[in-house]
Structures are given as C-alpha cells and as structure tokens.
Design an enzyme around this catalytic site. Structure first.
Site, PDB file in Angstrom:
ATOM      1  N   TYR A  57       0.868  -1.179   0.000  1.00 39.14           N
ATOM      2  CA  TYR A  57       0.000   0.000   0.000  1.00 39.14           C
ATOM      3  C   TYR A  57       0.902   1.224   0.000  1.00 39.14           C
ATOM      4  O   TYR A  57       2.051   1.169   0.463  1.00 39.14           O
ATOM      5  CB  TYR A  57      -1.011   0.022   1.147  1.00 39.14           C
ATOM      6  CG  TYR A  57      -0.504   0.021   2.571  1.00 39.14           C
ATOM      7  CD1 TYR A  57       0.412   0.954   3.045  1.00 39.14           C
ATOM      8  CD2 TYR A  57      -1.012  -0.906   3.487  1.00 39.14           C
ATOM      9  CE1 TYR A  57       0.823   0.960   4.378  1.00 39.14           C
ATOM     10  CE2 TYR A  57      -0.600  -0.916   4.812  1.00 39.14           C
ATOM     11  CZ  TYR A  57       0.322   0.020   5.233  1.00 39.14           C
ATOM     12  OH  TYR A  57       0.733   0.012   6.531  1.00 39.14           O
ATOM     13  N   GLU A 125       1.579  -1.471  -6.306  1.00 35.51           N
ATOM     14  CA  GLU A 125       1.231  -0.528  -5.237  1.00 35.51           C
ATOM     15  C   GLU A 125      -0.269  -0.255  -5.307  1.00 35.51           C
ATOM     16  O   GLU A 125      -0.810  -0.038  -6.395  1.00 35.51           O
ATOM     17  CB  GLU A 125       1.975   0.799  -5.416  1.00 35.51           C
ATOM     18  CG  GLU A 125       3.462   0.741  -5.115  1.00 35.51           C
ATOM     19  CD  GLU A 125       3.797   0.940  -3.632  1.00 35.51           C
ATOM     20  OE1 GLU A 125       2.870   1.056  -2.808  1.00 35.51           O
ATOM     21  OE2 GLU A 125       5.001   0.968  -3.327  1.00 35.51           O
ATOM     22  N   HIS A 173       4.990  -6.842   1.086  1.00 39.73           N
ATOM     23  CA  HIS A 173       6.239  -6.128   1.342  1.00 39.73           C
ATOM     24  C   HIS A 173       6.739  -6.477   2.752  1.00 39.73           C
ATOM     25  O   HIS A 173       7.936  -6.641   2.980  1.00 39.73           O
ATOM     26  CB  HIS A 173       6.009  -4.615   1.198  1.00 39.73           C
ATOM     27  CG  HIS A 173       7.267  -3.833   1.036  1.00 39.73           C
ATOM     28  ND1 HIS A 173       7.292  -2.466   0.997  1.00 39.73           N
ATOM     29  CD2 HIS A 173       8.557  -4.235   0.914  1.00 39.73           C
ATOM     30  CE1 HIS A 173       8.545  -2.058   0.850  1.00 39.73           C
ATOM     31  NE2 HIS A 173       9.332  -3.110   0.794  1.00 39.73           N
ATOM     32  N   ASP A 183       3.142  -3.132   5.099  1.00 37.51           N
ATOM     33  CA  ASP A 183       2.193  -3.180   3.980  1.00 37.51           C
ATOM     34  C   ASP A 183       2.261  -4.513   3.223  1.00 37.51           C
ATOM     35  O   ASP A 183       3.308  -5.153   3.242  1.00 37.51           O
ATOM     36  CB  ASP A 183       2.448  -2.004   3.009  1.00 37.51           C
ATOM     37  CG  ASP A 183       3.829  -1.990   2.383  1.00 37.51           C
ATOM     38  OD1 ASP A 183       4.818  -2.145   3.116  1.00 37.51           O
ATOM     39  OD2 ASP A 183       3.916  -1.833   1.150  1.00 37.51           O
TER      40      ASP A 183
END
Ligand SMILES: [Zn+2]
Length: 283
Positions: A57, A125, A173, A183
């Site tokens: 994110y 992302e 991640h 995230d």
C-alpha cells in the site's frame, strides 16, 4: 480435368510449405549493423528472471502516490488508484515502469535466501492510507475498496501466469522486509485471493491436524517456529528466543496468514499454520 486440379492443389501446397520454412529460417536471424545473431538453437536450461510478486500500500492519497512513484526515489510497476477509472467497462491500472525494467519498490529485502528482491520481482502498489492512529493504542487499519482488490486479482493472475510465479512467492512487502514494513497490512484479502488461485494459503484440515491435542493460544515452540518460518522463506533469527526481531517476523507472518491476531506472539496456532504451509508448498 480432375487430375489437373488435384495436381495444381498439390503443387500449391508444396510451394506454400517451402515458403513457410524459408520464412522461419529468416526469423531466426537478427541483423545488426556489423554482425548477425542466429537464434535457431535454444538452451533448455533457462527460467524467468521474475520470481516474486509483491503487494504494497502507498500510505498516501492518489495524488501523492503518483507524485512519489513517478518523481521520487521509489517506483513500482503498477499503481492501483483508490477508485480505478473505467474504460470500456474495464478498470484501468497505471503502469509506471515496464516489466523488463527494474523498479525500486522493495528496498532492503530478502526471501528464501535471496536478497535485493527488486532484481527478481514485480511490485503492485495500491493507494491506501495503511492505518490511522485509533482512539485506543491500537491503530485503525483502512480497508481496501472492492474495485481495487478486483483489479489487483485480475492483474496478479496475468502476471503469475506470464512468469510462472509459485504461490509461495506471491508476497507482502512486510514478508520480505518484516523489520521495516507493514504493507499491504492485515486487511489485504490474501485468503480470498488464494481462493482465486493467487498466492498461498494453508488448508484448514492440515492446520487442525497440527493443532490436535493443544490449544491454539498456548505457547508455541519458538525454535520450531523460527526454523519453519526460515524454511518457508522468511529471514528470521534462529535463537530459540522470543527476541524483538523474531516477534517482528512472526507479526509479519501473522498479518499475512492470520490477520485477526497479529501480535507477534509465538503461539500454537502460528506454529500449526506455518507447518501446514510447509506441508503444502516447498521452494
Ligand atoms: Zn511497500
């Protein structure tokens, strides 16, 4: 007359086959200014450079995400906006880096004995604030929009198929940088995505098998958990102690595979989940 037509057809076909093979031979040659490359021999020992798919994110809004990822010192292959635009009734994802280039999305990272995951991964992302400080001491995690996860699922499915990415290599991640990152957080729908063929998820019956005779909140064996997490791919100390680093890696694991409780405590259920995953997947 019939014979002549047959003969013509035969000649026509023969001519066609001859032409095709000539074209094929030409296609294997690439002409450069001062030399020619012949690509007609192919080695059987080869695989994909891309082995991992990483979800993130952005922790900031749409405008800031796009600014940072296009003009900052970080980047990602794909950016999923808060509310993806529609084109011909299909959601639009932004591609910021071509897949054959290297994007800088992973930072200092490791998985299954490999470092610098930027070299071997693609990163997606998703615009999401991550968490807000709650009224209590617990952070308030921000849910993803359904449109975002639907788009992420379609995109991930294609990437996984293109590069033959294994389920256990579709990662957060926080899995590859557990000491620095959280995230895409505990609200990322890993289970739902795994049900659609994206990423890994343990079988409930196997988790139950490993939990037999124990209570899921009872203390787990830290050394066993450390060993199992390392075998699965995490970089984690092998101390047998609940040190700060170990708790942080366990927290990252729980955020991915047991998102309703990710305190970093090495309990029996955590031990059972990692063992069930190891039974199902191997590197
Ligand atoms: Zn990230």
């Amino acid at each position: 007359m019939k014979k002549i037509i047959l003969l013509l057809i035969t000649l026509g076909l023969t001519g066609c086959v001859g032409y095709q093979s000539e074209t094929k031979a030409d296609n294997s040659l690439i002409h450069y200014k001062d030399y020619v490359v012949n690509t007609s021999y192919s080695s059987q020992s080869q695989d994909e450079r891309i082995r991992f798919l990483i979800f993130h994110y952005t922790a900031v809004n749409d405008k800031e995400s796009l600014r940072l990822l296009t003009h900052g010192s970080v980047s990602a292959y794909y950016l999923i906006p808060s509310y993806p635009k529609q084109l011909n009734k299909k959601p639009v994802v932004l591609q910021l880096v071509p897949e054959n280039k290297r994007a800088w999305h992973a930072g200092v990272s490791s998985w299954a004995g490999r470092n610098n995951i930027n070299d071997t991964s693609l990163g997606i992302e998703i615009v999401n604030d991550g968490f807000h400080e709650g009224k209590t001491d617990r952070p308030l995690w921000i849910p993803y929009h359904k449109e975002q996860t639907v788009l992420a699922t379609h995109l991930a499915r294609d990437i996984i198929a293109r590069y033959h990415i294994k389920p256990q290599n579709v990662l957060a991640h926080s899995d590859i940088a557990p000491l620095r990152k959280s995230d895409p957080g505990p609200l990322f729908p890993w289970k739902e995505m795994a049900q659609q063929g994206i990423g890994a998820w343990p079988d409930t019956v196997t988790v139950k098998k490993y939990l037999q005779g124990t209570h899921r909140w009872s203390p787990g064996d830290v050394a066993v958990i450390q060993q199992a997490l390392a075998a699965y791919g995490y970089t984690i100390p092998q101390t047998g102690n609940k040190d700060k680093e170990t708790c942080r890696v366990i927290r990252a694991f729980q955020m991915h595979f047991r998102p309703n409780n990710f305190t970093g405590v090495a309990d029996k259920e955590t031990e059972a989940i990692i063992q069930a995953l190891l039974e199902k997947y191997s590197h």
